[in-house]
Design an enzyme around this catalytic site. Structure first.
Site, PDB file in Angstrom:
ATOM      1  CG  PHE A 215      13.893   3.339  -8.491  1.00 27.36           C
ATOM      2  CD1 PHE A 215      12.854   2.785  -9.209  1.00 27.36           C
ATOM      3  CD2 PHE A 215      14.063   2.942  -7.170  1.00 27.36           C
ATOM      4  CE1 PHE A 215      11.999   1.845  -8.618  1.00 27.36           C
ATOM      5  CE2 PHE A 215      13.212   2.010  -6.572  1.00 27.36           C
ATOM      6  CZ  PHE A 215      12.179   1.458  -7.305  1.00 27.36           C
ATOM      7  CD  GLU A 216      14.617   9.203  -3.688  1.00 27.05           C
ATOM      8  OE1 GLU A 216      15.582   9.422  -2.961  1.00 27.05           O
ATOM      9  OE2 GLU A 216      13.693  10.018  -3.853  1.00 27.05           O
TER      10      GLU A 216
END
Ligand code: GDP
Ligand code: MN
Length: 328
Positions: A215-216
């Site tokens: 996740f970014e």
């Protein structure tokens, strides 16, 4: 929304998209960009197009960004791989995993299809989102001067990055101008006092803490900056993507933590998220009584023994679990 993915992961890709669309994107209709080292099948294109609320685009990765550079000694790669396999290091024997880590470290943000974008949200196949995100996290990042956003943080396997920290220290010694004042060095090195303006070196032992990069939400322009470009080229020349199995997560994390002031890094405490084997669910009462989140409050990886988030709270000067929702 950016997803690097293989054709055979179609079902998991659709599953991730379903969550992202239901919880967030159907209100915002941000475009999806799918990247692959092989051409996408018509089936992949048809089904993911159907799942997306906005525009979709499909990109093929240049062969030269998914192959072993000339300066790499293949004999040494093979020898080291065998050693890592015998030690049961995860993905030790996989060449494609190494290409993937290198691509996520140094190339995705330069893809032609992302040229006109400043921000991205990285989505992997097979993840879940538990809570409504009813504000625009890109706007939040931009208006609050944030550059890098994460949800979970943990320790990296030392066997995959044995020389990454030494290489990083050497890079900073050679390029002290890139070390930000008020960086997050004390997140990476235990017992370190916060670094001050004018510090030009980093020292100490790396505690292996990093932001989990599956996740970014982050700025593409940070990866495109001279600091990060020089850092990636320096690391690539060391060969650790192949001789070891350097992951994009510790590399992104070290870059964000050292080249940015720490207040430009944002923890999305309001996002409920699962990427196996871990998940985290916001712990505040409001996220549950409002119906915003559907997840088990037993899933609180944040204060798990393997989580680095308690360190982050200390470094960032936040109290534990500080405010689940960003001020809008
Ligand atoms: P893990 O999360 O570290 O266990 O690794 P994943 O298998 O989830 O891979 C990370 C990301 O890279 C995911 O988005 C995968 O779909 C993608 N990925 C991994 N290997 C390949 C590959 O060989 N080709 C492509 N196109 N994508 C890959
Ligand atoms: Mn994954």
């Amino acid at each position: 929304m950016v997803m690097l993915v293989r054709n055979r992961e179609l079902n998991d890709a659709l599953r991730s998209m379903r969550f992202v669309e239901d919880r967030f994107n159907r209100k915002f209709r941000y475009p999806w960009t799918f990247l692959n080292d092989e051409p996408f099948t018509q089936e992949f294109i048809n089904y993911t197009t159907g799942m997306a609320s906005g525009k979709v685009q499909y990109g093929l990765i240049n062969k030269d960004q998914w192959s072993v550079p000339d300066h790499i000694d293949l004999h040494k790669v093979k020898k080291n791989m065998e050693k890592m396999v015998s030690k049961n290091v995860i993905y030790a024997g996989s060449m494609s995993y190494r290409h993937m880590c290198r691509y996520n470290s140094g190339f995705f943000y330069r893809h032609e299809l992302l040229k006109n974008y400043d921000w991205y949200w990285r989505v992997e196949p097979g993840v879940e989102f538990f809570c409504d995100v009813d504000y625009d996290p890109f706007t939040y990042m931009r208006t609050h001067g944030k550059v890098y956003g994460f949800v979970m943080s943990m320790y990296e396997y030392l066997a995959t990055i044995e020389t990454l920290w030494d290489s990083t220290k050497e890079f900073v010694r050679q390029n002290p101008q890139y070390l930000a004042a008020d960086n997050a060095l004390d997140f990476f090195v235990d017992g370190k006092s916060p670094s001050k303006q004018g510090d030009t070196e980093i020292d100490g032992n790396y505690n292996l803490c990093h932001f989990w990069s599956n996740f970014e939400i982050a700025s593409l322009n940070f990866w495109r900056s001279p600091a990060y470009s020089d850092y990636f080229n320096f690391l690539d020349a060391q060969g650790g993507f192949f001789y070891e199995r350097w992951g994009d997560a510790p590399i992104h994390s070290l870059a964000a933590g050292l080249f940015l002031p720490k207040d430009k890094i944002h923890h999305f405490g309001d996002i409920g998220y699962r990427h196996l084997p871990y998940s985290r669910c916001p712990q505040d009462e409001k996220s549950h009584v409002s119906g915003r989140c559907y997840c088990s409050r037993q899933d609180h990886f944040d204060d798990d023994g393997y989580s680095c988030l308690p360190r982050w709270w200390k470094v960032a000067g936040q109290s534990e679990g500080a405010g689940p929702r960003p001020a809008e």
